[in-house]
Design a protein around this motif. Structure first.
Motif, short mmCIF file in Angstrom:
data_model
loop_
_atom_site.label_atom_id
_atom_site.label_comp_id
_atom_site.label_asym_id
_atom_site.label_seq_id
_atom_site.Cartn_x
_atom_site.Cartn_y
_atom_site.Cartn_z
N SER A 267 0.83 -0.82 -0.05
CA SER A 267 -0.05 -0.12 -0.07
C SER A 267 0.85 1.26 0.06
O SER A 267 2.02 1.66 0.63
N LYS A 268 0.04 2.63 -0.78
CA LYS A 268 1.20 3.54 -1.28
C LYS A 268 -0.18 4.26 -0.10
O LYS A 268 -1.19 4.77 -1.00
N PRO A 269 0.74 5.45 0.97
CA PRO A 269 -0.64 7.20 0.66
C PRO A 269 -0.11 7.61 0.05
O PRO A 269 0.39 7.97 0.01
N VAL A 270 -1.49 8.85 -0.20
CA VAL A 270 -0.77 9.95 -0.79
C VAL A 270 -1.96 11.29 -0.90
O VAL A 270 -3.27 11.28 -0.44
N ALA A 271 -0.90 11.73 -0.68
CA ALA A 271 -1.31 13.19 0.03
C ALA A 271 -1.68 13.89 -1.22
O ALA A 271 -1.56 14.89 -0.54
N THR B 84 5.23 6.40 -19.11
CA THR B 84 4.47 5.51 -18.15
C THR B 84 4.63 5.82 -16.83
O THR B 84 5.66 5.64 -16.62
N TYR B 85 3.57 5.18 -16.18
CA TYR B 85 3.57 5.51 -15.03
C TYR B 85 2.65 3.31 -14.16
O TYR B 85 1.68 3.65 -14.67
N ASP B 86 3.77 2.92 -13.21
CA ASP B 86 3.41 1.67 -13.73
C ASP B 86 3.58 1.43 -12.29
O ASP B 86 4.47 1.53 -11.46
N GLY B 87 2.03 1.69 -11.27
CA GLY B 87 1.80 1.10 -10.79
C GLY B 87 2.74 -0.50 -9.77
O GLY B 87 2.49 -0.23 -7.78
N LYS B 88 2.16 -1.06 -10.57
CA LYS B 88 3.06 -2.52 -9.51
C LYS B 88 1.99 -2.82 -9.01
O LYS B 88 2.39 -3.90 -8.26
N LEU B 89 0.66 -2.86 -9.14
CA LEU B 89 -0.74 -3.47 -8.40
C LEU B 89 -0.04 -2.89 -7.15
O LEU B 89 -1.11 -3.72 -6.19
N GLN B 90 0.77 -2.07 -7.01
CA GLN B 90 -0.26 -1.68 -5.41
C GLN B 90 -1.07 -1.07 -4.99
O GLN B 90 -2.02 -0.30 -6.12
N VAL C 91 -3.68 -0.23 -8.35
CA VAL C 91 -5.09 -0.72 -7.72
C VAL C 91 -5.39 0.83 -6.55
O VAL C 91 -4.32 0.77 -5.37
N ILE C 92 -6.73 1.49 -6.66
CA ILE C 92 -6.56 2.39 -5.99
C ILE C 92 -7.91 1.84 -5.02
O ILE C 92 -9.35 1.73 -5.61
N GLY C 93 -7.50 2.29 -3.41
CA GLY C 93 -7.94 1.82 -2.74
C GLY C 93 -9.03 3.07 -1.93
O GLY C 93 -9.09 4.11 -3.12
N SER C 94 -9.90 3.08 -1.14
CA SER C 94 -10.35 4.06 -0.13
C SER C 94 -9.23 4.30 0.96
O SER C 94 -8.56 4.06 1.96
N PRO C 95 -9.66 6.27 1.24
CA PRO C 95 -10.51 7.01 0.07
C PRO C 95 -10.02 7.34 -1.11
O PRO C 95 -8.58 7.22 -1.39
N ALA C 96 -10.92 7.31 -1.93
CA ALA C 96 -10.10 7.13 -3.42
C ALA C 96 -10.06 8.95 -4.32
O ALA C 96 -9.66 9.05 -5.36
N ALA C 97 -10.52 9.92 -2.92
CA ALA C 97 -10.64 11.60 -3.59
C ALA C 97 -11.51 10.83 -5.55
O ALA C 97 -12.95 10.43 -4.92
N ASP C 98 -11.17 11.84 -6.18
CA ASP C 98 -11.95 12.17 -7.40
C ASP C 98 -11.09 11.11 -8.36
O ASP C 98 -10.49 11.95 -9.57
#
Length: 276
Positions: A56-60, A68-74, A107-114
């Protein structure tokens, strides 16, 4: 099947068929290289299983993507200013994609903003929304030649829209899956600047509860083409495949004009949608 004494003829038939498939998909705004590399030439079928997030990765703060941005399924989830978790309009996105950018394996978790904002042509490949925030993705390009491609992935728990189509151009959704949603795609009904928009939905799995697949503005010339749609659990067929609206540029609630195939704005036949 051809005999062993006719290898050249057999080769020509395979090549011709492949050219036909690639040429047809290229007309949708998809390149042959991208199709082969991503497996989009595979036959229609059931959607793949939801992936398990690999960390998991928090996004502030909104992540801006060019290239290209590869999130590696985080799993990416909002925190701080992006951690409200509400449905209010005007929230900042988790990702902003510049023209031509690719976002993949996220993978976009919650909270997901917009969710994700595409400022021009973009590709969302293997992107999964576990709990849609305001919208999963918004497409905002201003060019009629813009192409937004959603290939693979899926979305759950969208109280309203999954994809908000505010800009101009063409949106192509393939091999996607969704469940517990309001609408899959809505062409903006009351944006201050309106455009003619083209929507193509192909090889998609839909699971109840849900209200509507596509909403288009007939008065602005929008079209929606639906193919290979599999609807699960909707015995009473309450989900509306395509709804036509009278859009406006004054911020007013758009008027509903009708629903179902009409050959012009809602382009599909009964055989294009199967119920499981």
């Amino acid at each position: 099947m051809s005999s062993e004494t006719q290898p050249r003829a057999r080769h020509r038939r395979r090549l011709t068929r492949r050219r036909t498939v690639v040429g047809g998909l290229a007309a949708l705004g998809l390149t042959g290289a991208a199709l082969v590399g991503s497996g989009m030439l595979a036959p229609a079928g059931a959607a793949s299983a939801w992936p398990a997030a690999k960390g998991s990765k928090p996004v502030a703060k909104t992540i801006e993507v060019s290239g290209t941005y590869d999130g590696k399924l985080q799993r990416f989830y909002g925190t701080g200013a992006l951690g409200d978790g509400g449905q209010g309009e005007g929230q900042a996105p988790m990702f902003t994609l510049k023209d031509g950018a690719v976002l993949q394996n996220v993978v976009i978790g919650s909270p997901a903003a917009d969710g994700v904002h595409c400022l021009g042509s973009c590709t969302l490949q293997n992107v999964w929304w576990e709990d849609v925030g305001e919208d999963a993705a918004s497409f905002k390009g201003k060019s009629a030649s813009a192409v937004y491609t959603v290939h693979g992935g899926g979305a759950r728990k969208a109280s309203d829209k999954v994809f908000q189509f505010n800009g101009a151009g063409k949106l192509v959704i393939t091999k996607f899956q969704l469940s517990d949603f309001g609408k899959l795609v809505r062409s903006c009904g009351n944006c201050s600047t309106q455009y003619k928009r083209t929507i193509i939905v192909n090889d998609v799995d839909v699971t109840v509860p849900g209200k509507q697949l596509v909403g288009v503005n007939a008065n602005y010339g929008d079209t929606a083409s639906l193919r290979n749609i599999r609807v699960h659990g909707d015995a009473k067929r309450k989900i509306q495949p395509c709804v036509r609206y009278e859009g406006n540029n004054k911020g007013k609630e758009p008027r509903t004009l009708g629903s179902g195939p009409d050959g012009t704005h809602c382009r599909y036949a009964a055989s294009d949608i199967t119920y499981k």
